[in-house]
Design an enzyme around this catalytic site. Structure first.
Site, PDB file in Angstrom:
ATOM      1  N   GLU B 189       0.824  -1.267  -0.107  1.00  0.00           N
ATOM      2  CA  GLU B 189       0.119   0.027  -0.012  1.00  0.00           C
ATOM      3  C   GLU B 189       0.860   1.391  -0.093  1.00  0.00           C
ATOM      4  OE1 GLU B 189      -1.331  -2.833   1.651  1.00  0.00           O
ATOM      5  OE2 GLU B 189      -2.465  -2.769  -0.128  1.00  0.00           O
ATOM      6  N   ASN B 255      -1.168  -7.360  -4.079  1.00  0.00           N
ATOM      7  CA  ASN B 255      -1.782  -6.550  -4.976  1.00  0.00           C
ATOM      8  C   ASN B 255      -0.729  -5.584  -5.666  1.00  0.00           C
ATOM      9  OD1 ASN B 255      -1.713  -5.365  -2.031  1.00  0.00           O
ATOM     10  ND2 ASN B 255      -1.680  -3.659  -3.506  1.00  0.00           N
ATOM     11  N   ASP B 305      -7.249  -4.742  -4.962  1.00  0.00           N
ATOM     12  CA  ASP B 305      -6.537  -5.014  -3.875  1.00  0.00           C
ATOM     13  C   ASP B 305      -6.907  -6.709  -3.473  1.00  0.00           C
ATOM     14  OD1 ASP B 305      -4.913  -5.069  -1.909  1.00  0.00           O
ATOM     15  OD2 ASP B 305      -6.389  -4.467  -0.390  1.00  0.00           O
TER      16      ASP B 305
END
Lengths: 126, 565
Positions: B189, B255, B305
């Site tokens: 992230e 992801n 994601d």
């Protein structure tokens, strides 16, 4: 938005100057940061999107949050008159040791005020 | 079989027998020597003293406070008569305990910098240690790998794996292979570039480091638009598996970053060359060199994601009359995959929860067939509504278990959907880099229960039975030769279930949510079951109203509870 532009720029400068002096505030000073967009519905809507993009992973989409210390709908009942000032100091300086990142220098003051304008619309009374 | 085993109990013979009966690797018996029970991640224990007949008499024999309040996700490791377990928040503590009584042998507090918390994505967790050759190894949220003396808890070495201020962290237990300790890393992230790295156990010296995203001039680098590969995610925050016979190490990847896909390729289901390898993928590495031997991508050009890090469980399955060396994987994207683990060839992929972002996975091309007209693919400025599963996935990291006794896989599944849209965003080191906005405050497509504990038949590729759970998360699973499967829920109910039928035979309230799987071990002929509990805090923080409900179900906490007859 236009009419407010100058105001927020001035406020931004003022506030930034303040933020660096934060420890000296002592709570008496009345000229804390002021949200130039307060009450502007269009800005609040935009602010919600910005909030959802940058803050929601930790604070919940639309600020809906079950972890008390992260519930930003409680800024007003928690800090009263110091709510705006707490917001401003916290987003600029973060609380790195507690997991709140520094947003000063990452998001512009304009974006941060827009986010705050949204937060003002979701403050809870209980 | 059960009675034969019991007569031999107390010894190595039990383990040996079970090994012959099943696949290539030693299963967990008296000890629980590694995170997944064995390096195949089956989380199956050969112990059967506690079984379907007597599990109703299970009692608490000792407890231990973990001393922290963030999500507890540690799998205790039992070697000899010592248990090694970590707490959340760093880890805050590493404990060595007498596994019979819980008495302290030593406690170690790693020295972490004060500011690491604001660069950790989704909860201040630690999933436990690896133990080998008299040493204890664990990763830290400030992206360091540390080694201790297993006897004394004395610090041996600390190695910086990556820069935590740029968003790197380590959450999962490392994997022991030969004289190496191998670790993945988190940070998908934060615009990191994922890798797996191997260190010498004795010194902490780097042996190999392999990026999951190929660099300039390497094969598959052209699956990225421009320079986007540099911040493309593909982290490796889950656990590895090891096939000693083939000398292959397996790790899967997170992801792609940022979630918004327009900077990484086409902003469309028509992805062209931009599959973004090897994100949301399964990789097999040569254990000695770290070279990628094969890769299979679960979610090409991910933008939901659909992080692919969930564990690979290795076994042999009889498919079409042939015994095939497989790996099984239940992905966040909602499909249960069976791959040939030697070649990476896709053998089967079927949805284990409601899936609508893709209609199916084409077994010829190996690719998912996405919903038409970008209906379920978020685009720049455009919402995709009611996408199932949501970004927490059909299943998240909480490990599944495979019982060779029943031939079933047991897994915690989630029943939730989402709205999601992409936005423009600049990369800023150490800050979330998502370029995405989402709403997760909605239940799933099949009923109001947010989770489900599923027994899955990996040959027929369908559910054998399932138990609905009101809230996500349901915890990981552990199966035993006693015909049992153990799991827990967010309310803190720890349950023993008949692995064949799904009948709940026993439960105990530990008072705070359970996320990690339980473990089992035996000392002096007495079988124990141990579970760590402490309700998760990270994911509920971004679940809006649902998250609020989840947090109200049980308080946070940190406790290790051990049971025996």
């Amino acid at each position: 938005m236009k009419p407010n532009n100058k105001v927020w720029k001035q406020m931004g400068v003022l506030v930034l100057a303040f933020a660096t002096l934060a420890p000296a505030w002592g709570g008496e000073d009345e000229s804390g940061p002021v949200n130039p967009y307060s009450g502007d519905k269009a800005v609040a809507k935009e602010g919600a999107e910005l909030f959802n993009q940058y803050c929601s992973h930790c604070h919940g989409p639309w600020a809906e949050q079950g972890e008390r210390v992260r519930d930003l709908r409680r800024l007003r009942i928690r800090y009263g008159d110091y709510a705006t000032e707490t917001f401003w100091t916290t987003v600029h300086k973060g609380r790195m040791e507690k997991g709140m990142p520094v947003w000063g220098g990452v998001l512009s003051d304009d974006v941060l005020w827009r986010i705050y304008t949204f937060l003002e619309t979701v403050q809870t009374e209980e | 079989m059960a009675s034969v085993r019991r007569s031999l109990l107390g010894g190595v013979a039990v383990v040996a027998l079970a090994t012959v009966a099943s696949s290539a690797m030693a299963q967990a018996g008296n000890e629980w020597p590694t995170y997944g029970g064995d390096k195949s991640n089956t989380r199956f224990s050969t112990l059967d003293q506690i079984n379907t007949g007597n599990v109703k008499d299970l009692k608490v024999v000792w407890m231990h406070s973990l001393g922290s309040n963030d999500s507890q996700e540690s799998t205790p490791i039992i070697v000899g008569d010592t248990m090694y377990v970590t707490s959340s928040t760093g880890p805050k503590y590493v404990f060595a305990l007498n596994a019979r009584t819980g008495e302290k042998i030593w406690t170690y507090q790693p020295e972490l910098p004060g500011d690491y918390m604001s660069t950790v994505c989704c909860g201040l967790d630690n999933r436990g240690v690896a133990v080998a050759n008299g040493m204890v190894f664990f990763g830290r949220l400030d992206a360091k790998l540390e080694a201790l003396d297993a006897k004394t808890g004395k610090h041996l070495w600390t190695k910086t794996v990556a820069d935590y201020r740029k968003g790197y962290a380590i959450t999962s237990a490392p994997l022991i292979v030969k004289d190496m300790v191998i670790t993945g890393m988190a940070g998908g992230e934060y615009g990191v570039r994922g890798f797996v790295s191997a260190y010498k156990q004795s010194t902490g010296e780097l042996v190999w480091k392999t990026y999951t995203i190929p660099g300039e001039g390497e094969p598959e680098n052209d699956t990225w638009k421009g320079d986007s590969w540099k911040t493309g995610g593909g982290s490796t925050w889950g656990v590895g598996a090891y096939d000693a016979g083939r000398n292959l190490v397996y790790w899967s990847t997170s992801n792609a970053g940022p979630w918004g896909a327009s900077t990484r390729g086409n902003d469309s289901s028509d992805i062209g060359p931009y599959s973004n390898k090897w994100t949301s993928s399964q990789l097999a590495f040569d254990a000695d060199t770290g070279k990628i031997v094969w890769g299979y991508q679960y979610t090409p050009h991910d933008t939901w994601d659909y992080d692919g890090i969930n564990e690979a469980v290795l076994t042999e399955l009889s498919l079409g009359g042939q015994k095939v060396p497989v790996m099984m994987h239940a992905d966040r994207n909602g499909f249960f995959y069976v791959l040939n683990r030697e070649t990476g060839k896709l053998l089967a992929a079927d949805p284990f929860v409601t899936v609508n972002w893709a209609s199916h996975v084409d077994l010829q091309t190996g690719r998912p067939v996405e919903a038409p007209n970008n209906e379920k693919r978020p685009q720049l400025g455009k919402w995709a509504r009611n996408v199932c599963p949501n970004l927490i996935g059909g299943k998240n990291w909480s490990p599944m278990s495979y019982s060779p006794q029943t031939g079933l896989v047991y897994l915690p599944a989630f029943n939730m959907c989402m709205d999601i849209k992409n936005r423009e965003e600049e990369y800023s080191p150490g800050k979330f880099y998502l370029a995405s906005e989402f709403d997760l405050g909605m239940a799933g497509a099949s009923g109001s229960n947010l989770a489900e504990f599923i027994a899955w038949d990996p040959v027929a590729m369908k559910k054998a039975w399932s138990i609905p759970e009101d809230y996500m998360w349901a915890s990981g699973a552990m199966t035993t030769a006693g015909g049992l499967v153990f799991y827990g829920n967010l309310e803190g109910k720890f349950k023993a279930v008949n692995a064949k039928t799904g009948e709940v035979l026993w439960q105990f309230n530990v008072g705070t949510g359970i996320t990690q799987s339980a473990v089992s071990y035996s000392i002096d002929g007495k079988q124990y079951i141990a579970v760590t509990a402490g309700r998760l805090k990270g994911p509920p923080s971004f679940f809006g109203k649902l998250g609020q409900k989840m947090m109200a179900v049980s308080p946070e906490g940190g406790v290790l509870v051990v049971f025996a007859l």
